[in-house]
Design a protein around this motif. Structure first.
Motif, PDB file in Angstrom:
ATOM      1  N   ARG A 176      20.393  42.232  80.653  1.00 10.66           N
ATOM      2  CA  ARG A 176      20.640  41.127  79.728  1.00 10.66           C
ATOM      3  C   ARG A 176      19.690  41.153  78.531  1.00 10.66           C
ATOM      4  O   ARG A 176      19.177  40.122  78.090  1.00 10.66           O
ATOM      5  N   GLU A 181      10.605  38.805  77.403  1.00 10.01           N
ATOM      6  CA  GLU A 181      11.404  38.607  78.607  1.00 10.01           C
ATOM      7  C   GLU A 181      10.521  38.841  79.833  1.00 10.01           C
ATOM      8  O   GLU A 181      10.539  39.921  80.414  1.00 10.01           O
ATOM      9  N   SER A 213      16.312  36.566  81.680  1.00 11.53           N
ATOM     10  CA  SER A 213      17.722  36.273  81.382  1.00 11.53           C
ATOM     11  C   SER A 213      18.624  36.658  82.541  1.00 11.53           C
ATOM     12  O   SER A 213      19.587  35.942  82.848  1.00 11.53           O
ATOM     13  N   ASP A 229      18.194  34.095  85.361  1.00  6.08           N
ATOM     14  CA  ASP A 229      18.871  32.846  84.993  1.00  6.08           C
ATOM     15  C   ASP A 229      20.381  32.953  85.212  1.00  6.08           C
ATOM     16  O   ASP A 229      21.024  32.003  85.662  1.00  6.08           O
ATOM     17  N   SER A 230      20.935  34.116  84.898  1.00  8.38           N
ATOM     18  CA  SER A 230      22.378  34.289  85.075  1.00  8.38           C
ATOM     19  C   SER A 230      22.769  34.272  86.549  1.00  8.38           C
ATOM     20  O   SER A 230      23.892  33.918  86.898  1.00  8.38           O
ATOM     21  N   SER A 290      17.494  26.716  86.417  1.00  9.46           N
ATOM     22  CA  SER A 290      16.813  27.994  86.243  1.00  9.46           C
ATOM     23  C   SER A 290      15.603  28.027  87.180  1.00  9.46           C
ATOM     24  O   SER A 290      15.292  27.018  87.840  1.00  9.46           O
TER      25      SER A 290
END
Length: 419
Positions: A189, A294, A328, A331-332, A362
């Motif tokens: 991501r 990230e 990311s 979180d997905s 999250s």
């Protein structure tokens, strides 16, 4: 035997001084001639007379005897280093060597048929005279072989190539590259743009760097596609700048070869080295937080997953990357997941909350909290000092976690600037 006349000149010599200023005559309690008579009988040579008649000489002879005995025993007994070397070259007891050879044989058969490829295949399959020292088959298949005196580690999520899906046929090079970008973006991501697909292709399949303009063969595509079905391979290959993952040496078919690490297994006597272990733990934690914008999320934190490498000082290396995610990506996986309780919002050590909307939030905890709970606190138990900023970040739980992390970042900048 010397005659008495031959001994008489010795009487005119100053008596030999021994320890504490005593003469040989004083020490022996005998007449000077009687001492030399005994020396002649017991030792025979003039050089040994003094040794026989003095305390220092007798001690020297005793020490020499002990040294000679030690050297003799050492020569007849294998050294510990030699014994360890022999142990390293022996298979770990209990492993299934037959299964390990089946995995390697099937891979090399496919390579010789031209069904798979990779820059490690030629060396691995050259003579097939493998010395397998370890083999593991569970959530991942790992084969360790001795190659030129060094350990070569081959890994895959599945033991055999045919267990992986194959890429669609009749794709152009551009279409296949776009598919590769999609897979990598889905896993990390990071939003890799497709107009940089060539650079990504050269990253995941370095052979393209040496064959500028050349396309990929069917074997190349099958091999790369199988590798891209393994999240750990993508993490190790695409994100080496994390500096907490092992280097990839090469690939062969569906298996990828990583550098050999020294597995860190917590033992009781390591508590004497806990200050140095703490520095390594904090070096790893620092790099997880500082990876680009990230921060990497590690959801399987334990000492058994840590390794040591000479190329990575002041940090541990993550030996198993199956549960390492970008923020990311995590979180997905978590955010929006249907739930009834907080227990439904866990991925390993990474937890979230079940909101009033009955979906997961999250991630609610962070790397710092998990590292403190599962590594630092186990290492130091109830012992900690306010002078140690690393321990303060873990133990001073009365303060906000953001404040503790900010102070920890400052400590890192002073104490671990080179990590």
């Amino acid at each position: 035997m010397y005659s008495s006349s031959a001994r008489r000149p010795f009487r005119r010599l100053v008596p030999l001084r021994m320890a504490h200023g005593r003469t040989a005559t004083d020490y022996s309690g005998q007449d000077y001639d009687e001492c030399y008579d005994r020396c002649e009988q017991e030792c025979g040579e003039e050089a040994w007379r003094i040794a026989c008649c003095s305390r220092v000489g007798k001690i020297a002879l005793l020490v020499m005897s002990i040294v000679l005995l030690y050297l003799l025993i050492s020569a007849l007994t294998p050294s510990e280093a030699h014994t360890k070397l022999q142990d390293v070259n022996e298979p770990r007891p209990g492993i299934n060597l037959t299964r390990a050879n089946q995995v390697l044989t099937a891979l090399c058969d496919a390579y010789e048929r031209g069904d798979v490829s990779g820059d490690s295949c030629n060396r691995l399959c050259y003579d097939r005279n493998w010395l397998v020292t370890d083999f593991y088959e569970g959530h991942k298949t790992v084969v360790i072989v001795k190659d030129g005196g060094q350990s070569a580690v081959y890994k895959s999520t599945k033991p055999f190539m045919e267990q992986f899906s194959e890429p669609k046929e009749h794709l152009t090079d551009s279409e296949f590259s776009d598919r590769v970008v999609d897979v990598v973006n889905d896993e990390l991501r990071l939003g890799w743009p497709k107009h940089y697909s060539r650079h990504l292709m050269e990253t995941v399949w370095p052979t393209l760097l040496r064959t500028k303009g050349a396309g990929m063969s069917g074997a190349d595509r099958r091999s790369l596609w199988a590798l891209l079905n393994q999240p750990e391979f993508i993490l190790f290959r695409v994100l080496p700048l994390t500096r907490v993952t092992p280097k990839l040496i090469g690939t062969c078919g569906h298996m990828y070869q990583t550098e050999s690490l020294v597995a860190f297994k917590m033992k009781g006597y390591y508590t004497n080295l806990k200050a140095k272990i703490l520095v390594h733990v904090m070096g790893t934690l620092k790099l997880l937080y500082e990876f680009l914008d990230e921060p990497l999320q590690w959801c399987d934190v334990r000492f058994d997953n840590l390794g040591l490498s000479a190329d990575y000082p002041k940090r541990f290396v993550l030996m198993d990357g199956d549960m390492v995610y970008t923020k990311s990506k995590l979180d997905s996986l978590l955010k929006g997941r249907p739930c009834e309780t907080d227990d439904d919002c866990k991925i390993g050590d990474c937890t979230a909350r079940c909101t009033s909307s009955m979906v997961c939030s999250s991630r609610s905890n962070g790397n710092l909290e998990v590292f403190c709970d599962k590594l630092v606190n186990k290492l130091f138990a109830n012992q900690w000092s306010k002078n140690n900023k690393y321990l303060v970040a873990c133990r001073d739980t009365g303060r906000n976690i953001t404040t503790r992390l900010n102070e920890l970042r400052l400590t890192w900048s002073w104490n671990l600037p080179d990590v």
